[in-house]
Design a protein around this motif. Structure first.
Motif, PDB file in Angstrom:
ATOM      1  N   ALA A  10       0.837  -1.201   0.000  1.00 24.21           N
ATOM      2  CA  ALA A  10       0.000   0.000   0.000  1.00 24.21           C
ATOM      3  C   ALA A  10       0.872   1.252   0.000  1.00 24.21           C
ATOM      4  CB  ALA A  10      -0.918  -0.008   1.212  1.00 24.21           C
ATOM      5  N   LEU A  11       0.564   2.171  -0.885  1.00 20.96           N
ATOM      6  CA  LEU A  11       1.298   3.436  -0.933  1.00 20.96           C
ATOM      7  C   LEU A  11       0.674   4.465   0.006  1.00 20.96           C
ATOM      8  CD1 LEU A  11       1.858   3.623  -4.782  1.00 20.96           C
ATOM      9  CD2 LEU A  11       3.435   2.804  -3.037  1.00 20.96           C
ATOM     10  N   VAL A  12      -0.647   4.511   0.032  1.00 19.03           N
ATOM     11  CA  VAL A  12      -1.384   5.402   0.923  1.00 19.03           C
ATOM     12  C   VAL A  12      -2.556   4.599   1.489  1.00 19.03           C
ATOM     13  CG1 VAL A  12      -2.711   7.528   1.135  1.00 19.03           C
ATOM     14  CG2 VAL A  12      -0.780   7.430  -0.461  1.00 19.03           C
ATOM     15  N   ALA A  13      -2.496   4.260   2.754  1.00 18.31           N
ATOM     16  CA  ALA A  13      -3.562   3.462   3.376  1.00 18.31           C
ATOM     17  C   ALA A  13      -3.429   3.540   4.884  1.00 18.31           C
ATOM     18  CB  ALA A  13      -3.480   2.015   2.916  1.00 18.31           C
ATOM     19  N   GLU A  14      -4.551   3.373   5.527  1.00 17.94           N
ATOM     20  CA  GLU A  14      -4.559   3.276   6.977  1.00 17.94           C
ATOM     21  C   GLU A  14      -4.093   1.875   7.371  1.00 17.94           C
ATOM     22  OE1 GLU A  14      -5.376   5.769   9.119  1.00 17.94           O
ATOM     23  OE2 GLU A  14      -5.656   7.095   7.392  1.00 17.94           O
ATOM     24  N   GLN A  17      -5.429  -1.704   5.864  1.00 22.09           N
ATOM     25  CA  GLN A  17      -6.182  -1.511   4.627  1.00 22.09           C
ATOM     26  C   GLN A  17      -5.490  -2.067   3.397  1.00 22.09           C
ATOM     27  OE1 GLN A  17      -6.981   2.761   4.638  1.00 22.09           O
ATOM     28  NE2 GLN A  17      -9.124   2.302   5.045  1.00 22.09           N
ATOM     29  N   GLN A  18      -4.391  -2.738   3.541  1.00 18.74           N
ATOM     30  CA  GLN A  18      -3.712  -3.313   2.386  1.00 18.74           C
ATOM     31  C   GLN A  18      -4.498  -4.515   1.885  1.00 18.74           C
ATOM     32  OE1 GLN A  18       0.498  -3.599   2.661  1.00 18.74           O
ATOM     33  NE2 GLN A  18       0.562  -5.446   1.411  1.00 18.74           N
ATOM     34  N   TRP A  19      -4.781  -4.559   0.602  1.00 20.59           N
ATOM     35  CA  TRP A  19      -5.582  -5.635   0.019  1.00 20.59           C
ATOM     36  C   TRP A  19      -4.690  -6.713  -0.573  1.00 20.59           C
ATOM     37  CZ3 TRP A  19      -9.859  -2.638  -3.090  1.00 20.59           C
ATOM     38  CH2 TRP A  19     -10.697  -1.984  -2.182  1.00 20.59           C
ATOM     39  N   ASP A  20      -5.158  -7.943  -0.481  1.00 17.20           N
ATOM     40  CA  ASP A  20      -4.451  -9.067  -1.099  1.00 17.20           C
ATOM     41  C   ASP A  20      -4.695  -9.121  -2.597  1.00 17.20           C
ATOM     42  OD1 ASP A  20      -3.491 -10.032   1.374  1.00 17.20           O
ATOM     43  OD2 ASP A  20      -5.384 -11.035   1.740  1.00 17.20           O
ATOM     44  N   ALA A  21      -5.895  -8.722  -3.005  1.00 12.92           N
ATOM     45  CA  ALA A  21      -6.270  -8.807  -4.413  1.00 12.92           C
ATOM     46  C   ALA A  21      -7.316  -7.752  -4.738  1.00 12.92           C
ATOM     47  CB  ALA A  21      -6.825 -10.189  -4.733  1.00 12.92           C
ATOM     48  N   VAL A  22      -7.409  -7.439  -6.024  1.00 10.57           N
ATOM     49  CA  VAL A  22      -8.388  -6.472  -6.524  1.00 10.57           C
ATOM     50  C   VAL A  22      -9.097  -7.095  -7.710  1.00 10.57           C
ATOM     51  CG1 VAL A  22      -8.678  -4.219  -7.606  1.00 10.57           C
ATOM     52  CG2 VAL A  22      -6.984  -4.510  -5.806  1.00 10.57           C
TER      53      VAL A  22
END
Length: 67
Positions: A10-14, A17-22
Motif C-alpha cells: 500500500a502506498l497510501v492506506a490506513e 487496509q492493504q488488500w491481497d487482491a483487486v
C-alpha cells in the motif's frame, strides 16, 4: 470482469487496509446486478465468498463523459 490482480504494498492506506487482491467488474445495469444476487443459485454459493473475505468493497461508479 475488467481487471483482476494481486495487491501490492500500500502506498497510501490506513493500518490494515492493504488488500491481497483487486477485482474490477462491470455489470450491464443495477437491475442486472440485483437479479444476479437474488438468484437462488448465486445465493447458495455466495456464502463461501462471504466467509472467505475479511473485507469487501462494493462501490458503484459512473463513467466520465467522453470516456
Amino acid at each position: 470482469m475488467l481487471y483482476a490482480g494481486e495487491g501490492g504494498p500500500a502506498l497510501v492506506a490506513e493500518e490494515g487496509q492493504q488488500w491481497d487482491a483487486v477485482l474490477l467488474v462491470r455489470y450491464p445495469s443495477r437491475t442486472a446486478f440485483s437479479r444476479m444476487v437474488a438468484d437462488p443459485e448465486y445465493q447458495e454459493v455466495s456464502r463461501w465468498r462471504t466467509l472467505a473475505l475479511e473485507e469487501a468493497v462494493l462501490q458503484p461508479t459512473f463513467p466520465w463523459a467522453g470516456k
